[in-house]
Design a protein around this motif. Structure first.
Motif, PDB file in Angstrom:
ATOM      1  N   ASP A  55       0.933  -1.357   0.221  1.00 45.86           N
ATOM      2  CA  ASP A  55       0.117   0.017  -0.104  1.00 45.86           C
ATOM      3  C   ASP A  55       0.942   1.287   0.068  1.00 45.86           C
ATOM      4  O   ASP A  55       1.708   1.303   1.013  1.00 45.86           O
ATOM      5  N   TYR A  56       0.726   2.082  -1.049  1.00 44.78           N
ATOM      6  CA  TYR A  56       1.327   3.444  -1.367  1.00 44.78           C
ATOM      7  C   TYR A  56       0.610   4.281  -0.216  1.00 44.78           C
ATOM      8  O   TYR A  56      -0.436   4.672  -0.570  1.00 44.78           O
ATOM      9  N   HIS A  57       1.353   4.614   0.964  1.00 43.21           N
ATOM     10  CA  HIS A  57       0.409   5.347   1.918  1.00 43.21           C
ATOM     11  C   HIS A  57       1.143   6.642   2.248  1.00 43.21           C
ATOM     12  O   HIS A  57       2.299   6.902   2.256  1.00 43.21           O
ATOM     13  N   THR A  58       0.356   7.635   2.490  1.00 39.84           N
ATOM     14  CA  THR A  58       0.597   8.990   2.740  1.00 39.84           C
ATOM     15  C   THR A  58      -0.140   9.390   4.140  1.00 39.84           C
ATOM     16  O   THR A  58      -1.368   9.213   4.292  1.00 39.84           O
ATOM     17  N   ALA A  59       0.615  10.444   4.739  1.00 35.37           N
ATOM     18  CA  ALA A  59      -0.001  11.052   6.077  1.00 35.37           C
ATOM     19  C   ALA A  59       0.379  12.447   5.997  1.00 35.37           C
ATOM     20  O   ALA A  59       1.564  12.883   6.010  1.00 35.37           O
ATOM     21  N   GLY A  60      -0.665  13.293   6.382  1.00 32.87           N
ATOM     22  CA  GLY A  60      -0.306  14.801   6.402  1.00 32.87           C
ATOM     23  C   GLY A  60      -0.004  15.153   4.894  1.00 32.87           C
ATOM     24  O   GLY A  60      -0.576  14.865   3.935  1.00 32.87           O
ATOM     25  N   GLY A  65       6.217  20.158   7.180  1.00 31.87           N
ATOM     26  CA  GLY A  65       4.925  20.399   6.690  1.00 31.87           C
ATOM     27  C   GLY A  65       4.477  19.277   5.247  1.00 31.87           C
ATOM     28  O   GLY A  65       3.629  19.598   4.818  1.00 31.87           O
ATOM     29  N   ALA A  66       5.384  18.510   5.053  1.00 31.45           N
ATOM     30  CA  ALA A  66       5.317  17.730   3.835  1.00 31.45           C
ATOM     31  C   ALA A  66       4.598  16.358   4.243  1.00 31.45           C
ATOM     32  O   ALA A  66       4.640  15.917   5.483  1.00 31.45           O
ATOM     33  N   ALA A  67       4.140  15.915   3.396  1.00 36.26           N
ATOM     34  CA  ALA A  67       3.292  14.333   3.518  1.00 36.26           C
ATOM     35  C   ALA A  67       4.579  13.381   4.059  1.00 36.26           C
ATOM     36  O   ALA A  67       5.509  13.587   3.551  1.00 36.26           O
ATOM     37  N   VAL A  68       4.124  12.681   4.867  1.00 35.47           N
ATOM     38  CA  VAL A  68       5.108  11.487   5.080  1.00 35.47           C
ATOM     39  C   VAL A  68       4.604  10.326   4.383  1.00 35.47           C
ATOM     40  O   VAL A  68       3.415   9.816   4.353  1.00 35.47           O
TER      41      VAL A  68
END
Length: 265
Positions: free
Chosen positions: A74-79, A97-100
């Motif tokens: 799963d390609y997962h992003t947070a924020g 401030g960037a996506a993790v």
């Protein structure tokens, strides 16, 4: 010594093996000892910062691989797109401030049955905790909820023998009777044990075991001080009665009848 039986099944499972707060969150191909002991500790209400109790050291775990599952990522992003105070911090503690971004690995549609062998008082305590858990159990990650029945049997005299002879198998038998190289009365199933396979009668003798060294014995679950030691497991192919398998539409009923024999009598 006696034991209990757990069935680990669900849409997704993930048993972290090497990664810890890294962009790639891997999974072992089977439930790790660390994950299982963490599950037991959580059910008993033992927090991550508490010392790993010595009462878990005498647990012997045997895993039957009913279905190994299919690996997926799963390609997962947070924020991302939010102010810094609303964006998750990276593993190094920085926050720009960037996506993790992470790539999380899972086993889809896998099924494992685990025999937990321990002294009687330990089995009783664990069975009580797992049927009324302080924190809900999950299959490696909180999003991976286990199917029911989860606790197949809270107490059996010989849980490993139950795996070999009585626990329903979550797969269908081969269409061709001799497709798995066995006679028409058995199906070959993978077992993972913490002790060398015992020798038995020729007809019941398992195939030679592969020895695997893994680093999954927990020393500490502290969020910023996790540590593990190693153990050796034995992977072998064991013939089990063909009658344990059956068509998918009968599986739930067979599991219920096994888990609650007093109701199906």
């Amino acid at each position: 010594m006696s034991g209990l039986l757990l069935r680990l099944a669900g849409p997704l499972q993930s048993w972290g093996e090497r990664s810890a707060f890294t962009p790639v969150r891997d999974t072992a191909p089977f439930p790790t000892r660390s994950a299982l002991i963490g599950m037991f500790a959580a059910a008993e209400g033992i927090g991550r910062n508490e010392a790993i109790p010595s009462r878990y050291h005498d647990l012997r775990l045997t895993v039957r691989v009913d279905r190994p599952g299919v690996r997926l990522t799963d390609y997962h992003t947070a924020g991302g797109g939010f102010p810094k105070d609303r964006t998750p911090a990276t593993s190094g503690g920085s926050n720009k401030g960037a996506a993790v971004i992470t790539r999380r690995h899972y086993l889809a549609d896998a099924v494992f049955v685990v025999a937990v062998t321990a002294p009687d008082e330990t089995v009783e305590r664990l069975a009580d905790a797992l049927t009324r858990p302080h924190w809900a159990p999950y299959l490696g990650r909180r999003a991976c909820v286990p199917d029911e029945p989860f606790v197949l049997r809270p107490h059996v005299t010989d849980p490993e023998e139950e795996l070999r002879t009585r626990v329903p198998l979550s797969r269908t038998p081969p269409r061709t009777p001799h497709a798995d190289g066995q006679d028409t009365e058995t199906i070959t199933v993978e077992f993972l044990t913490e002790h060398p396979p015992s020798t038995g009668e020729p007809a019941d003798h398992p195939a030679p075991a592969d020895v695997i060294d893994v680093n999954d014995v927990p020393v500490s679950f502290a969020p910023h001080g996790r540590s593990h030691t190693g153990r050796r497991i034995h992977r072998t192919q064991v013939p089990v009665p063909r009658s344990l398998a059956g068509p998918p539409h009968t599986l739930l009923q067979r599991l219920i009848e096994y888990a609650h024999p007093e109701e199906s009598a």
